[in-house]
Design a protein around this motif. Structure first.
Motif, PDB file in Angstrom:
ATOM      1  N   HIS A 141       0.834  -1.209   0.000  1.00 38.04           N
ATOM      2  CA  HIS A 141       0.000   0.000   0.000  1.00 38.04           C
ATOM      3  C   HIS A 141       0.867   1.256   0.000  1.00 38.04           C
ATOM      4  CE1 HIS A 141      -2.499   3.223   1.987  1.00 38.04           C
ATOM      5  NE2 HIS A 141      -3.251   2.884   0.961  1.00 38.04           N
ATOM      6  N   THR A 142       1.927   1.230   0.768  1.00 36.52           N
ATOM      7  CA  THR A 142       2.846   2.373   0.794  1.00 36.52           C
ATOM      8  C   THR A 142       3.442   2.613  -0.593  1.00 36.52           C
ATOM      9  OG1 THR A 142       3.388   1.927   3.110  1.00 36.52           O
ATOM     10  CG2 THR A 142       4.931   3.307   1.855  1.00 36.52           C
ATOM     11  N   LYS A 143       3.839   1.523  -1.263  1.00 38.72           N
ATOM     12  CA  LYS A 143       4.363   1.654  -2.623  1.00 38.72           C
ATOM     13  C   LYS A 143       3.303   2.247  -3.558  1.00 38.72           C
ATOM     14  CE  LYS A 143       7.867  -2.036  -2.615  1.00 38.72           C
ATOM     15  NZ  LYS A 143       8.970  -1.270  -3.252  1.00 38.72           N
ATOM     16  N   CYS A 144       2.056   1.849  -3.339  1.00 39.01           N
ATOM     17  CA  CYS A 144       0.976   2.316  -4.206  1.00 39.01           C
ATOM     18  C   CYS A 144       0.771   3.817  -4.106  1.00 39.01           C
ATOM     19  CB  CYS A 144      -0.330   1.588  -3.870  1.00 39.01           C
ATOM     20  SG  CYS A 144      -0.425  -0.099  -4.500  1.00 39.01           S
ATOM     21  N   TRP A 145       0.651   4.346  -2.870  1.00 35.83           N
ATOM     22  CA  TRP A 145       0.383   5.777  -2.782  1.00 35.83           C
ATOM     23  C   TRP A 145       1.567   6.606  -3.274  1.00 35.83           C
ATOM     24  CZ3 TRP A 145       3.585   8.716   0.111  1.00 35.83           C
ATOM     25  CH2 TRP A 145       4.114   8.249   1.326  1.00 35.83           C
ATOM     26  N   LYS A 146       2.765   6.029  -3.167  1.00 40.15           N
ATOM     27  CA  LYS A 146       3.934   6.728  -3.726  1.00 40.15           C
ATOM     28  C   LYS A 146       3.928   6.656  -5.251  1.00 40.15           C
ATOM     29  CE  LYS A 146       7.054   6.070   0.225  1.00 40.15           C
ATOM     30  NZ  LYS A 146       8.314   5.438   0.696  1.00 40.15           N
ATOM     31  N   TYR A 147       3.665   5.472  -5.781  1.00 34.25           N
ATOM     32  CA  TYR A 147       3.715   5.278  -7.242  1.00 34.25           C
ATOM     33  C   TYR A 147       2.637   6.108  -7.945  1.00 34.25           C
ATOM     34  CZ  TYR A 147       3.609   2.882 -11.773  1.00 34.25           C
ATOM     35  OH  TYR A 147       3.638   2.607 -13.128  1.00 34.25           O
ATOM     36  N   PHE A 148       1.441   6.142  -7.379  1.00 36.01           N
ATOM     37  CA  PHE A 148       0.341   6.865  -8.004  1.00 36.01           C
ATOM     38  C   PHE A 148       0.211   8.308  -7.504  1.00 36.01           C
ATOM     39  CE2 PHE A 148      -1.173   2.375  -8.263  1.00 36.01           C
ATOM     40  CZ  PHE A 148      -1.256   2.282  -9.650  1.00 36.01           C
ATOM     41  N   SER A 149       1.143   8.725  -6.643  1.00 34.90           N
ATOM     42  CA  SER A 149       1.142  10.103  -6.108  1.00 34.90           C
ATOM     43  C   SER A 149      -0.211  10.461  -5.492  1.00 34.90           C
ATOM     44  CB  SER A 149       1.495  11.108  -7.209  1.00 34.90           C
ATOM     45  OG  SER A 149       2.768  10.834  -7.750  1.00 34.90           O
ATOM     46  N   VAL A 176       0.692  -3.499 -14.250  1.00 35.49           N
ATOM     47  CA  VAL A 176       0.670  -2.388 -13.298  1.00 35.49           C
ATOM     48  C   VAL A 176       1.204  -2.838 -11.935  1.00 35.49           C
ATOM     49  CG1 VAL A 176      -0.816  -0.801 -12.010  1.00 35.49           C
ATOM     50  CG2 VAL A 176      -1.227  -1.203 -14.438  1.00 35.49           C
ATOM     51  N   ILE A 177       0.721  -3.967 -11.429  1.00 33.89           N
ATOM     52  CA  ILE A 177       1.159  -4.413 -10.107  1.00 33.89           C
ATOM     53  C   ILE A 177       2.643  -4.761 -10.115  1.00 33.89           C
ATOM     54  CG2 ILE A 177       0.614  -6.884 -10.373  1.00 33.89           C
ATOM     55  CD1 ILE A 177      -0.431  -6.773  -7.455  1.00 33.89           C
ATOM     56  N   ALA A 178       3.134  -5.227 -11.255  1.00 31.58           N
ATOM     57  CA  ALA A 178       4.576  -5.525 -11.371  1.00 31.58           C
ATOM     58  C   ALA A 178       5.386  -4.242 -11.256  1.00 31.58           C
ATOM     59  CB  ALA A 178       4.850  -6.228 -12.687  1.00 31.58           C
ATOM     60  N   LYS A 179       4.927  -3.154 -11.910  1.00 33.35           N
ATOM     61  CA  LYS A 179       5.628  -1.872 -11.863  1.00 33.35           C
ATOM     62  C   LYS A 179       5.596  -1.300 -10.448  1.00 33.35           C
ATOM     63  CE  LYS A 179       4.713  -0.608 -16.686  1.00 33.35           C
ATOM     64  NZ  LYS A 179       3.985   0.343 -17.571  1.00 33.35           N
ATOM     65  N   TRP A 181     -10.225   5.736  -3.588  1.00 31.41           N
ATOM     66  CA  TRP A 181      -8.862   5.187  -3.606  1.00 31.41           C
ATOM     67  C   TRP A 181      -8.896   3.657  -3.583  1.00 31.41           C
ATOM     68  CZ3 TRP A 181      -4.110   5.539  -4.904  1.00 31.41           C
ATOM     69  CH2 TRP A 181      -3.079   4.897  -4.233  1.00 31.41           C
ATOM     70  N   VAL A 182      -9.803   3.108  -2.789  1.00 32.14           N
ATOM     71  CA  VAL A 182      -9.937   1.648  -2.717  1.00 32.14           C
ATOM     72  C   VAL A 182     -10.348   1.091  -4.073  1.00 32.14           C
ATOM     73  CG1 VAL A 182     -11.228  -0.244  -1.670  1.00 32.14           C
ATOM     74  CG2 VAL A 182     -10.477   1.671  -0.259  1.00 32.14           C
ATOM     75  N   ILE A 183     -11.343   1.707  -4.692  1.00 31.86           N
ATOM     76  CA  ILE A 183     -11.832   1.249  -5.999  1.00 31.86           C
ATOM     77  C   ILE A 183     -10.744   1.371  -7.052  1.00 31.86           C
ATOM     78  CG2 ILE A 183     -13.495   1.741  -7.840  1.00 31.86           C
ATOM     79  CD1 ILE A 183     -15.414   2.714  -5.624  1.00 31.86           C
ATOM     80  N   PHE A 184     -10.016   2.482  -6.987  1.00 31.90           N
ATOM     81  CA  PHE A 184      -8.922   2.700  -7.949  1.00 31.90           C
ATOM     82  C   PHE A 184      -7.862   1.610  -7.816  1.00 31.90           C
ATOM     83  CE2 PHE A 184      -4.676   4.442  -8.771  1.00 31.90           C
ATOM     84  CZ  PHE A 184      -4.814   4.846 -10.090  1.00 31.90           C
ATOM     85  N   LEU A 185      -7.451   1.295  -6.584  1.00 30.85           N
ATOM     86  CA  LEU A 185      -6.422   0.284  -6.367  1.00 30.85           C
ATOM     87  C   LEU A 185      -6.871  -1.091  -6.859  1.00 30.85           C
ATOM     88  CD1 LEU A 185      -4.988   1.152  -2.830  1.00 30.85           C
ATOM     89  CD2 LEU A 185      -3.920   1.527  -5.064  1.00 30.85           C
ATOM     90  N   ILE A 186      -8.101  -1.461  -6.531  1.00 28.06           N
ATOM     91  CA  ILE A 186      -8.606  -2.771  -6.946  1.00 28.06           C
ATOM     92  C   ILE A 186      -8.616  -2.885  -8.469  1.00 28.06           C
ATOM     93  CG2 ILE A 186     -10.662  -4.253  -6.994  1.00 28.06           C
ATOM     94  CD1 ILE A 186     -11.298  -3.220  -4.164  1.00 28.06           C
ATOM     95  N   THR A 187      -9.026  -1.796  -9.128  1.00 30.93           N
ATOM     96  CA  THR A 187      -9.085  -1.794 -10.599  1.00 30.93           C
ATOM     97  C   THR A 187      -7.702  -1.900 -11.206  1.00 30.93           C
ATOM     98  OG1 THR A 187     -11.088  -0.439 -10.533  1.00 30.93           O
ATOM     99  CG2 THR A 187      -9.869  -0.502 -12.608  1.00 30.93           C
ATOM    100  N   GLU A 188      -6.767  -1.102 -10.715  1.00 34.60           N
ATOM    101  CA  GLU A 188      -5.427  -1.046 -11.300  1.00 34.60           C
ATOM    102  C   GLU A 188      -4.588  -2.280 -10.979  1.00 34.60           C
ATOM    103  OE1 GLU A 188      -4.133   1.303 -13.430  1.00 34.60           O
ATOM    104  OE2 GLU A 188      -6.232   1.925 -13.489  1.00 34.60           O
ATOM    105  N   LEU A 189      -4.676  -2.783  -9.767  1.00 33.90           N
ATOM    106  CA  LEU A 189      -3.824  -3.890  -9.358  1.00 33.90           C
ATOM    107  C   LEU A 189      -4.265  -5.234  -9.924  1.00 33.90           C
ATOM    108  CD1 LEU A 189      -3.062  -2.939  -5.643  1.00 33.90           C
ATOM    109  CD2 LEU A 189      -1.726  -2.449  -7.701  1.00 33.90           C
TER     110      LEU A 189
END
Length: 416
Positions: free
Chosen positions: A357-365, A408-411, A395-403
């Motif tokens: 999750h920490t990586k996610c908020w950093k990666y997606f700013s 995307v999850i690899a990046k 944010w939850v919906i966005f993460l579920i969709t993208e991951l």
């Protein structure tokens, strides 16, 4: 002269005084009705006490104009009728109403800190007395018996059924939201009896309000409109908003160790209930306080209306839903702690954890890396009181969709 002639004259006199905003004296009332002054002097403080109050040597009315002539006749006579009923049923019913009003008084008192506990204790006494009155009316024995049929005695008195037993007997074999509402409040009372937990007030206000509404309906259905509480109650004054800070303080209090037992009870009680019960207004009232715009400054219609959604037309229901959507749209969207976000995403993306999750908020700013107290974005905002970032459902919906996208999850996982 007819039975209600003078009562009707009093109704017309009081209504006119209220509409014109004028006070009156006992002498004026006597002249208008034909009653003796001594007789008139007893009515404001006894029969009409909920509608008439003293202002120096004069009297003012409030609410008379909203009663029909027939309703005023009932108000004028019902006090003496209730007091004269000295049967066991009558005394139990009187006790039930008194403790229900005491429960409301406790809850609505702005100086009462432990509102929920005081309310629950009194409403449980009220319900217990009400059920006993109902059983008296039905001729049903409501006392605990020994195996030989003799009554169990406590300090020389027969031991009556407790509220839980009354619920089970009255709604025997019936799954009613009203029953589960009361069982929830009984259990909550037992959990908080020896704890000082004022922060739960905001969390269970809906269950408390539902219990009162259910009580009113039960009294009226079993004993008639003349015993309703509504003639003694007004709508409680509500603040137009509850501050975000107050909500956050309550949330933080509920997370403390001394709330652990109660919090666990509140979170787990509903898990075994059917959705139809949990979502019922008889289990928990969910209300939106919406300003009502009048056509005229002196409009006499009620400023608060309770709407039965089941009786709305399709078009009215559509407008109602739009109104709810509008109100929800202006609510504070920043409510989810990082741990909550992680749990929600993990349900759809197995293996999702806090480091990811920490990586996610950093990666997606989604938010700044340092604390910026003025930051509010689409996905997160810094919230004072929580002293950190809270996230949105978006944010939850966005993460579920993208991951769900392998690339995307690899990046994200490779990001620093």
């Amino acid at each position: 002269m007819g039975r209600y002639n003078q009562v009707d004259l009093a109704y017309e006199f009081l209504s006119q005084k209220e509409k014109s905003g004028e006070s009156f004296t006992i002498t004026e009332l006597a002249v208008a009705t034909g009653w003796k002054q001594k007789t008139c002097g007893t009515y404001p403080s006894k029969r009409w006490h909920q509608y008439v109050h003293k202002d120096g040597s004069h009297f003012l009315t409030s609410g008379i104009q909203f009663l029909s002539k027939e309703e005023f006749r009932s108000v004028h006579s019902q006090k003496l009728q209730q007091v004269s009923d000295q049967s066991t049923k009558g005394m139990l019913l009187h006790k039930a109403r008194e403790f229900a009003l005491l429960a409301v008084s406790t809850y609505n008192n702005p100086y009462t800190e432990f509102k929920t506990y005081g309310y629950i204790v009194n409403i449980i006494i009220a319900y217990t007395a009400l059920f006993h009155a109902i059983f008296e009316k039905q001729g049903v024995g409501y006392f605990h018996l020994k195996d030989n049929g003799d009554p169990i005695l406590i300090d020389g008195e027969e031991k009556a059924w407790e509220l839980m037993e009354c619920c089970n007997r009255y709604w025997e074999g019936v799954e009613k939201p009203e029953k589960y509402n009361l069982k929830f409040l009984i259990g909550l009372r037992n959990k908080i009896e020896h704890r000082s937990l004022p922060a739960i007030d905001m969390a269970v206000a809906g269950e408390c309000q539902a219990a009162l509404s259910n009580f009113e309906n039960l009294v009226v259905s079993e004993f008639g409109d003349e015993h309703a509480l509504c003639t003694n109650l007004a709508i409680a004054m509500q603040l137009t908003r509850v501050s975000e800070q107050a909500q956050l303080d309550a949330m933080k209090q509920l997370q403390k160790e001394n709330y652990k037992v109660v919090r666990h009870y509140m979170e787990t009680y509903k898990t075994d209930l059917e959705d139809s019960i949990v979502e019922s207004q008889q289990y928990r009232i969910r209300a939106l306080l919406v300003p009502k715009l009048g056509n005229h400054a002196k409009s006499s219609d009620l400023t608060v209306e309770f709407i039965n959604v089941n009786k709305l037309t399709e078009e009215e229901r559509k407008n109602y839903e739009q109104g709810i959507a509008f109100i929800k749209g202006i609510e504070n969207p920043y409510k989810l702690k990082p741990s909550k976000v992680m749990g929600l995403v993990k349900e759809k993306i197995p293996g999702f954890n806090m480091p990811l999750h920490t990586k996610c908020w950093k990666y997606f700013s989604a938010r700044p890396q340092d604390d910026k107290v003025d930051f509010k974005g689409d996905y997160a905002a810094f919230v004072e009181g929580f002293d950190g970032y809270l996230y949105t459902n978006k944010w939850v919906i966005f993460l579920i969709t993208e991951l769900k996208k392998a690339d995307v999850i690899a990046k994200v996982k490779k990001a620093i």
